[in-house]
Design an enzyme around this catalytic site. Structure first.
Site, PDB file in Angstrom:
ATOM      1  N   LYS A 179       0.818  -1.207   0.000  1.00 44.59           N
ATOM      2  CA  LYS A 179       0.000   0.000   0.000  1.00 44.59           C
ATOM      3  C   LYS A 179       0.859   1.269   0.000  1.00 44.59           C
ATOM      4  CE  LYS A 179      -4.543  -1.450   1.410  1.00 44.59           C
ATOM      5  NZ  LYS A 179      -5.669  -1.300   2.344  1.00 44.59           N
ATOM      6  N   ARG A 189      -4.067  -9.723   4.547  1.00 50.43           N
ATOM      7  CA  ARG A 189      -4.482  -9.773   3.135  1.00 50.43           C
ATOM      8  C   ARG A 189      -3.316  -9.298   2.272  1.00 50.43           C
ATOM      9  NH1 ARG A 189      -7.031  -6.161  -0.492  1.00 50.43           N
ATOM     10  NH2 ARG A 189      -8.549  -7.153  -1.905  1.00 50.43           N
TER      11      ARG A 189
END
Length: 297
Positions: free
Chosen positions: A227, A261
């Site tokens: 991210k 995840r």
């Protein structure tokens, strides 16, 4: 090391029992979208998506999360088109392990569950409570994630007086909504939503103070993989964030996260299995080093 006080640590997800008091689960990502953040459409084709999901299970993933619409702002994707994207992948992968579907649409959730999905991952935090109705009328698990904006819209310059306290309050409220709509606590997982309507400082503070979610009583998923907060913290482009992602995953595991995840499955599986071995939750794969008598060497 933060140990979460889980009310229902052993969960039945699909065909698997996962004891979150002694297990760090890996959720693999398969994006059946032409414009996904990380793979830029590499798994948009049905065959590529199915192959990616099967490879993830073979690499040790506990759950494979299939998404037909990315989180980022953009034009709406018709419900029928989202169903056409995700349902064939669910049907193909369900025989190999638990499949999750990343959606905020109740109709997509229903079609996915009917096709064999074991988890509905709602990154809008039950923005539409009908999605809880759908999950309640099944054996599926619901992931409740924190985000503030309406689905697929921008939240410019997000502000929090105390990001951890406000995220926690949101999650507790939306979990209560899900339970009011019939989803039992033993089928709910929470996600603080790193980078979702948050800047890098917010996501770093969430990570640093993740242990403050430990007494919420529900297993916590963290979606950190590659991210922007990792890229901005390290000054790394999208394809150079693996090491930062692994560091964040291991840190979160020590602070109470129980599912991660990820895009890079095998590397994350190894990192988390090593944490389990260090904690004494997992036996070594084999014992050889200094295990022979001198006369046998």
């Amino acid at each position: 090391m933060v140990t979460p006080r889980l009310r229902h640590p052993v969960r039945r997800i699909g065909d698997r029992d996962i004891d979150f008091s002694r297990r760090l689960a890996v959720m693999a990502i398969v994006n059946r979208t032409p414009d996904s953040f990380y793979d830029r459409g590499a798994t948009f084709a049905l065959e590529a998506a199915v192959a990616s999901g099967r490879a993830a299970f073979e690499a040790g993933a506990d759950v494979v999360d299939v998404g037909g619409v990315k989180f980022a702002p953009g034009p709406p994707v018709p419900v029928a088109e989202e169903i056409d994207r995700v349902v064939p992948v669910v049907r193909a992968l369900a025989p190999f392990g638990p499949v999750s579907v990343d959606t905020f649409q109740p109709e997509v959730a229903r079609a996915a569950i009917d096709a064999g999905a074991a988890v509905i991952n709602d990154t809008t935090g039950v923005h539409d409570p009908r999605i809880a109705d759908v999950v309640a009328d099944s054996d599926a698990t619901l992931v409740v994630a924190h985000s503030l904006a309406a689905p697929r819209t921008q939240l410019p310059l997000p502000h929090y007086d105390d990001v951890v306290a406000e995220v926690r309050d949101f999650l507790e409220h939306r979990v209560a909504v899900a339970r009011e709509h019939g989803v039992p606590a033993e089928r709910i997982i929470v996600d603080p939503g790193h980078d979702l309507n948050k800047n890098t400082r917010h996501s770093l503070e969430l990570t640093r103070r993740l242990g403050e979610f430990a007494d919420i009583g529900l297993p916590m998923l963290v979606a950190l993989s590659n991210k922007d907060f990792i890229g901005e913290a390290l000054g790394r482009d999208r394809d150079q964030r693996l090491h930062g992602s692994l560091a964040a995953a291991v840190f979160c595991a020590t602070q109470g996260a129980r599912m991660v995840r990820v895009h890079n499955v095998r590397e994350t599986v190894d990192a988390l299995r090593m944490v389990e071995a260090i904690l004494g939750w997992r036996e070594p794969a084999y014992l050889l080093h200094n295990m022979r008598s001198e006369g046998n060497e």
